[in-house]
Design an enzyme around this catalytic site. Structure first.
Site, PDB file in Angstrom:
ATOM      1  N   GLU A 191       0.878  -1.163   0.000  1.00  0.00           N
ATOM      2  CA  GLU A 191       0.000   0.000   0.000  1.00  0.00           C
ATOM      3  C   GLU A 191       0.920   1.219   0.000  1.00  0.00           C
ATOM      4  OE1 GLU A 191      -2.627   0.107   3.374  1.00  0.00           O
ATOM      5  OE2 GLU A 191      -3.418   2.066   2.801  1.00  0.00           O
TER       6      GLU A 191
ATOM      7  N   ARG B 137       5.062 -13.202   9.602  1.00  0.00           N
ATOM      8  CA  ARG B 137       5.719 -11.940   9.303  1.00  0.00           C
ATOM      9  C   ARG B 137       7.059 -11.858  10.042  1.00  0.00           C
ATOM     10  NH1 ARG B 137       2.284  -8.172   9.457  1.00  0.00           N
ATOM     11  NH2 ARG B 137       3.554  -6.370   9.914  1.00  0.00           N
TER      12      ARG B 137
ATOM     13  N   LYS C  24       4.267   0.784   9.340  1.00  0.00           N
ATOM     14  CA  LYS C  24       4.480   2.055   8.652  1.00  0.00           C
ATOM     15  C   LYS C  24       3.877   3.211   9.440  1.00  0.00           C
ATOM     16  CE  LYS C  24       3.241   0.118   4.689  1.00  0.00           C
ATOM     17  NZ  LYS C  24       2.517   0.000   3.453  1.00  0.00           N
TER      18      LYS C  24
END
Ligand code: ATP
Ligand code: MG
Length: 562
Positions: free
Chosen positions: A38, A264, A274
């Protein structure tokens, strides 16, 4: 198949096993993966893991990997991030070729698919408020309640959805929801929202749209439209997989990619989201997304990490199905191993102390040969100037050293790397402060190159630079940005409370050998005995480099052998 560029073979992880099987059974002839960031921030080391996996699988199995920007949330996205993400993926050594996509390219198709869901009575326009919707949603223990708008007719839904698209309604007043099952134990299946009204300017589609599709709805359809074979994502999407499959099954898309989840990357002493990295930037705790303390790809690059070291790190940690934590030391080792082989050796002084060699001719400058790499003669030899006045590291001198101190002290002899043996005779002090200003030594001309013909030994070898020729520069030392292993663990305490106040130390008065005057920004060197240093690509000026310490040496006071 070799799956490593570092020569370190590992058994195939469960994803590669799965891809191998699908090729063997003929389910697919070419694997197609995608990396779907994104564009709402810069990439971090966690993304690097996903990039290495997706592009790595494509490369190893002669498939392809798409770079797709998941740009469905216009209020948070910026083209600057798109640019930085592209740069970072390329820098890491991967190539999407022609396969650059944007979810926003599919807005028309996604709208058509939504109409189809409505026609199939699998979607409806809902007018519950956000609060009501939350209430109707139920909890993990209790089933949800069906929306009173759930049984609108197809015609009514088509008209309302079109009205949403045409901007007839206020933000938040209407949403389009999938009609699935309000009593599903999986909350994601309780009639999830698939479109919302947002009057926001989109970085690519401008003001064309005022309705935007949700991530879960967009992602699976984008995968299907691109004929992705294996849609690899992190574990938190496991509960979303039934929705992923429901959308594709309900719409009977010709292609139905397989979503596979992996754990992850969690790394100690850092935060990885982020949103949190953004706060560090916005609140001025770091100088930017590319601050060398940030575990962003651009921060690591500026710090001196090489693409190979990051790829090797990702290979080393592997791909698993269970959440785990990786110690920051593993990442530091990866760059040390890479630079140990590749980085030319140079001499640099962090905290200069002047040494006058009293029996060395005043106007003489010798050019001494120094090896660029002790184990790799192919890297050649350079010349470094030597003269009567040199700088040594302050920590390499003690006025009254203990026995075990193998460096310079009054009456002691040491080897100057590549030069001569020197013996300290006396010191000059600032009378007021007691600070040592100069160390006076004599040298033994017979020990040229650092060898004593009489076979006498010295315990210490120290580094130095010639005072007149040395290049003054700034060196920045970095420590971990946070002083606890998991700054995010305590929900009561803001992660920024754990920032390490000493994460940056700037040393403005360093001295390095003159060969570094022309060092290219971004180049890494080993400063002998000190660690690995990289020419800062932002703050260096021609002839005036700024160095970032990438990482220290394994054992910082390793004895340097001749
Ligand atoms: P963040 O919370 O940092 O914003 P994200 O998952 O929202 O991360 P995206 O841009 O949506 O960021 O992620 C792009 C891809 O990178 C996704 O497929 C995601 O699963 C993957 N990814 C993100 N963080 C990690 C991580 N820590 N380890 C491995 N893969 C990750
Ligand atoms: Mg995300």
């Amino acid at each position: 198949m070799s799956n490593s560029e570092s020569g370190h073979e590992k058994p195939l992880d469960f994803i590669r096993q799965r891809v191998s099987e699908d090729l063997l059974t003929g389910k697919h002839s070419t694997p197609v993966t995608r990396f779907p960031p994104e564009p709402n921030g810069f990439l971090h080391i966690g993304h690097a893991k996903s990039i290495c996996l997706n592009f790595g699988v494509a490369r190893e199995y002669n498939g392809r990997c798409h770079l797709r920007f998941d740009d469905t949330n216009p209020s948070k996205e910026e083209s600057a991030y798109v640019q930085s993400i592209k740069e970072d993926v390329k820098w890491l050594g991967f190539d999407w070729g022609k396969n650059l996509f944007f979810a926003s390219d599919y807005f028309d198709k996604l709208y058509e698919f939504a109409l189809e869901l409505i026609r199939k009575e699998k979607a409806f326009v809902c007018c519950l408020t956000a609060d009501e919707m939350r209430e109707y949603r139920g909890t993990l223990k209790e089933p949800g309640k069906e929306s009173p708008y759930r049984n609108r007719t197809v015609e009514e839904n088509l008209k309302l959805f079109q009205g949403m698209k045409e901007g007839k309604f206020e933000e938040g007043s209407h949403v389009l929801r999938a009609k699935i099952d309000m009593s599903s134990p999986n909350l994601n299946m309780r009639d999830p929202i698939i479109y919302r009204i947002m009057r926001a300017h989109h970085h690519r589609t401008g003001d064309t749209w005022c309705i935007y599709p949700m991530y879960d709805y967009t992602h699976c359809l984008s995968d299907a439209l691109e004929a992705i074979t294996h849609s690899l994502c992190t574990l938190e999407f496991e509960d979303h997989r039934p929705l992923y499959d429901w959308v594709l099954d309900t719409l009977e898309t010709p292609c139905h990619p397989q979503q596979i989840e992996f754990a992850r990357l969690n790394l100690t002493y850092t935060v990885m989201s982020k949103r949190k990295l953004m706060r560090l930037v916005a609140d001025g705790h770091v100088t930017g997304w590319d601050d060398p303390r940030m575990l962003t790809v651009s921060g690591l690059r500026r710090r001196g990490y090489t693409p190979a070291s990051i790829r090797n790190f990702c290979h080393e940690i592997g791909i698993g199905k269970k959440e785990s934590w990786i110690d920051m030391g593993v990442l530091e080792n990866a760059i040390r191993n890479d630079l140990n082989e590749k980085a030319p050796r140079v001499l640099g002084i962090l905290d200069p102390l002047k040494v006058v060699i009293t029996n060395y001719p005043e106007d003489q400058v010798e050019e001494l040969a120094a090896k660029n790499h002790p184990q790799n003669p192919d890297m050649g030899v350079r010349k470094i100037p030597f003269s009567r006045e040199i700088y040594i590291e302050h920590t390499d001198f003690m006025e009254d050293p203990p026995k075990k101190f193998f460096r310079l002290g009054i009456g002691r002899e040491v080897r100057l790397r590549y030069a001569y043996f020197i013996t300290c005779e006396s010191i000059v002090k600032d009378e007021a402060t007691g600070e040592i200003l100069e160390v006076h030594c004599t040298y033994d001309p017979a020990t040229y190159g650092g060898n004593a013909p009489d076979g006498r030994k010295v315990k210490g070898t120290i580094h130095w630079v010639s005072a007149a020729e040395a290049l003054p520069c700034e060196i920045r030392l970095y420590d971990r940005l946070f002083n606890v292993e998991n700054p995010d663990s305590d929900k009561e305490v803001d992660f920024k409370e754990h920032l390490n106040p000493d994460s940056l130390t700037s040393l403005p008065n360093c001295m390095v050998e003159p060969s570094l005057a022309d060092a290219e920004p971004g180049t890494c060197f080993q400063f002998e005995r000190q660690g690995y240093f990289c020419v800062d690509a932002k703050d260096s000026m021609p002839g005036a480099p700024v160095f970032n310490r990438t990482v220290g040496l394994r054992d910082s006071w390793a004895k340097v052998k001749k």
